[in-house]
Motif scaffolding. Structure first.
Motif, PDB file in Angstrom:
ATOM      1  N   ARG A 117     -14.773  -2.732 -16.126  1.00  0.00           N
ATOM      2  CA  ARG A 117     -15.790  -3.746 -16.411  1.00  0.00           C
ATOM      3  C   ARG A 117     -15.678  -4.899 -15.408  1.00  0.00           C
ATOM      4  NH1 ARG A 117     -14.677  -4.801 -21.548  1.00  0.00           N
ATOM      5  NH2 ARG A 117     -13.354  -6.584 -21.121  1.00  0.00           N
ATOM      6  N   GLU A 118     -14.465  -5.336 -15.166  1.00  0.00           N
ATOM      7  CA  GLU A 118     -14.230  -6.447 -14.245  1.00  0.00           C
ATOM      8  C   GLU A 118     -14.740  -6.111 -12.843  1.00  0.00           C
ATOM      9  OE1 GLU A 118     -10.420  -9.161 -13.347  1.00  0.00           O
ATOM     10  OE2 GLU A 118     -10.110  -7.014 -13.029  1.00  0.00           O
ATOM     11  N   ALA A 119     -14.378  -4.960 -12.324  1.00  0.00           N
ATOM     12  CA  ALA A 119     -14.792  -4.553 -10.977  1.00  0.00           C
ATOM     13  C   ALA A 119     -16.313  -4.430 -10.905  1.00  0.00           C
ATOM     14  CB  ALA A 119     -14.125  -3.237 -10.592  1.00  0.00           C
ATOM     15  N   LEU A 120     -16.906  -3.806 -11.900  1.00  0.00           N
ATOM     16  CA  LEU A 120     -18.353  -3.617 -11.917  1.00  0.00           C
ATOM     17  C   LEU A 120     -19.080  -4.957 -11.948  1.00  0.00           C
ATOM     18  CD1 LEU A 120     -20.730  -1.615 -12.085  1.00  0.00           C
ATOM     19  CD2 LEU A 120     -20.529  -1.744 -14.565  1.00  0.00           C
ATOM     20  N   LEU A 121     -18.627  -5.884 -12.774  1.00  0.00           N
ATOM     21  CA  LEU A 121     -19.285  -7.182 -12.870  1.00  0.00           C
ATOM     22  C   LEU A 121     -19.163  -7.985 -11.581  1.00  0.00           C
ATOM     23  CD1 LEU A 121     -18.329  -8.121 -16.522  1.00  0.00           C
ATOM     24  CD2 LEU A 121     -20.601  -7.541 -15.651  1.00  0.00           C
ATOM     25  N   LEU A 122     -18.020  -7.912 -10.945  1.00  0.00           N
ATOM     26  CA  LEU A 122     -17.851  -8.643  -9.687  1.00  0.00           C
ATOM     27  C   LEU A 122     -18.828  -8.147  -8.627  1.00  0.00           C
ATOM     28  CD1 LEU A 122     -13.968  -8.975  -9.466  1.00  0.00           C
ATOM     29  CD2 LEU A 122     -15.621 -10.837  -9.701  1.00  0.00           C
ATOM     30  N   ALA A 139      -6.336  -5.463  -5.961  1.00  0.00           N
ATOM     31  CA  ALA A 139      -6.289  -3.995  -5.980  1.00  0.00           C
ATOM     32  C   ALA A 139      -6.716  -3.463  -4.607  1.00  0.00           C
ATOM     33  CB  ALA A 139      -7.223  -3.446  -7.058  1.00  0.00           C
ATOM     34  N   GLN A 140      -6.452  -2.196  -4.384  1.00  0.00           N
ATOM     35  CA  GLN A 140      -6.861  -1.539  -3.144  1.00  0.00           C
ATOM     36  C   GLN A 140      -8.364  -1.276  -3.178  1.00  0.00           C
ATOM     37  OE1 GLN A 140      -4.824  -0.823  -0.481  1.00  0.00           O
ATOM     38  NE2 GLN A 140      -3.322  -2.021  -1.634  1.00  0.00           N
ATOM     39  N   LEU A 141      -8.982  -1.220  -2.006  1.00  0.00           N
ATOM     40  CA  LEU A 141     -10.413  -0.981  -1.891  1.00  0.00           C
ATOM     41  C   LEU A 141     -10.819   0.321  -2.590  1.00  0.00           C
ATOM     42  CD1 LEU A 141     -13.182  -1.717  -0.748  1.00  0.00           C
ATOM     43  CD2 LEU A 141     -12.517  -0.592   1.376  1.00  0.00           C
ATOM     44  N   GLY A 142     -10.074   1.390  -2.363  1.00  0.00           N
ATOM     45  CA  GLY A 142     -10.387   2.672  -2.991  1.00  0.00           C
ATOM     46  C   GLY A 142     -10.300   2.610  -4.509  1.00  0.00           C
ATOM     47  N   THR A 143      -9.371   1.825  -5.010  1.00  0.00           N
ATOM     48  CA  THR A 143      -9.229   1.660  -6.461  1.00  0.00           C
ATOM     49  C   THR A 143     -10.462   0.986  -7.035  1.00  0.00           C
ATOM     50  OG1 THR A 143      -6.834   1.499  -6.232  1.00  0.00           O
ATOM     51  CG2 THR A 143      -7.792   0.626  -8.270  1.00  0.00           C
ATOM     52  N   ILE A 144     -10.956  -0.055  -6.357  1.00  0.00           N
ATOM     53  CA  ILE A 144     -12.147  -0.761  -6.823  1.00  0.00           C
ATOM     54  C   ILE A 144     -13.355   0.169  -6.798  1.00  0.00           C
ATOM     55  CG2 ILE A 144     -13.793  -2.601  -6.221  1.00  0.00           C
ATOM     56  CD1 ILE A 144     -11.278  -3.591  -7.655  1.00  0.00           C
ATOM     57  N   LYS A 145     -13.520   0.914  -5.723  1.00  0.00           N
ATOM     58  CA  LYS A 145     -14.642   1.849  -5.636  1.00  0.00           C
ATOM     59  C   LYS A 145     -14.588   2.880  -6.753  1.00  0.00           C
ATOM     60  CE  LYS A 145     -15.553   1.506  -0.667  1.00  0.00           C
ATOM     61  NZ  LYS A 145     -15.586   2.236   0.596  1.00  0.00           N
ATOM     62  N   SER A 146     -13.401   3.378  -7.028  1.00  0.00           N
ATOM     63  CA  SER A 146     -13.222   4.366  -8.088  1.00  0.00           C
ATOM     64  C   SER A 146     -13.539   3.760  -9.450  1.00  0.00           C
ATOM     65  CB  SER A 146     -11.782   4.891  -8.053  1.00  0.00           C
ATOM     66  OG  SER A 146     -11.561   5.788  -9.105  1.00  0.00           O
ATOM     67  N   ARG A 147     -13.053   2.541  -9.699  1.00  0.00           N
ATOM     68  CA  ARG A 147     -13.324   1.876 -10.980  1.00  0.00           C
ATOM     69  C   ARG A 147     -14.820   1.672 -11.186  1.00  0.00           C
ATOM     70  NH1 ARG A 147      -8.676  -2.877 -10.850  1.00  0.00           N
ATOM     71  NH2 ARG A 147      -6.902  -1.493 -11.185  1.00  0.00           N
ATOM     72  N   SER A 153     -20.721   5.610 -14.310  1.00  0.00           N
ATOM     73  CA  SER A 153     -20.909   6.907 -14.979  1.00  0.00           C
ATOM     74  C   SER A 153     -20.771   6.756 -16.484  1.00  0.00           C
ATOM     75  CB  SER A 153     -19.878   7.921 -14.473  1.00  0.00           C
ATOM     76  OG  SER A 153     -20.065   8.184 -13.111  1.00  0.00           O
ATOM     77  N   ARG A 154     -19.774   6.001 -16.913  1.00  0.00           N
ATOM     78  CA  ARG A 154     -19.538   5.811 -18.354  1.00  0.00           C
ATOM     79  C   ARG A 154     -20.674   4.996 -18.981  1.00  0.00           C
ATOM     80  NH1 ARG A 154     -18.770   7.346 -23.055  1.00  0.00           N
ATOM     81  NH2 ARG A 154     -17.558   6.017 -24.421  1.00  0.00           N
TER      82      ARG A 154
END
Length: 180
Positions: A117-122, A139-147, A153-154
């Motif tokens: 939720r945090e990553a998506l809202l930012l 966090a790492q860039l790839g982690t943010i993209k994955s989140r 999707s969810r």
């Protein structure tokens, strides 16, 4: 570093964005306003730690996020309302269809894991780049993209969205799901 008029203006322009992010984190306008005030106060008192040439808004978002986590850890002993049952009894139902869409989105967002939720809202609501969001979240860039991918999707699954036409015209929902 001293508070220049330009830096002051930039901080003031950040307030609505900080407030929106704080509301999405806390789910409570009063708590969000307190969180924004505390972040701004801490930012001003630690202005000597701000690195010129970097984004003051991202720096304030990081302070706000850290304050939220500090308050969250302290509040674990308080009465929780995870499903929003108590809060829903305190609010009035929206009168317009768009408000219902936003309310559905808020409920769906609340069902996401905090990190997603945090990553998506930012990125979707505040307009930060993936790189800036990664820096803010530590966090790492790839982690943010994955989140963000998992969150979108969810959200689509929770909201029963199978194709873009199912979303409607609500800009916030379209941005959150990455279709705008």
């Amino acid at each position: 570093m001293t508070l220049t008029p330009e830096l002051k203006d930039e901080m003031l322009r950040s307030v609505p964005h900080l407030r929106a992010f704080a509301i999405s984190l806390t789910g409570n306008i009063d708590q969000a306003d307190d969180l924004v005030q505390e972040a701004l106060t801490r930012g001003l008192s630690n202005l000597h730690r701000f690195q010129p040439g970097t984004s003051i808004q991202a720096w304030l978002f990081t302070i706000l996020r850290n304050q939220f986590h500090t308050h969250y850890r302290k509040s674990r002993r308080e009465v929780e309302d995870p499903d929003g049952a108590m809060a829903s009894r305190l609010s009035s139902l929206p009168e317009q269809h768009g408000h219902l869409d936003i309310q559905d989105l808020q409920v769906a967002l609340a069902k996401l894991p905090f990190e997603q939720r945090e990553a998506l809202l930012l990125v979707a609501a505040e307009g930060f780049s993936y790189e800036e969001a990664a820096h803010i979240c530590g966090a790492q860039l790839g982690t943010i993209k994955s989140r963000i991918n998992r969150a979108r999707s969810r959200l689509a699954e929770i909201l029963g969205i199978e194709k873009a036409e199912d979303i409607g015209s609500d800009r916030v929902t379209r941005a959150a799901l990455g279709t705008e």
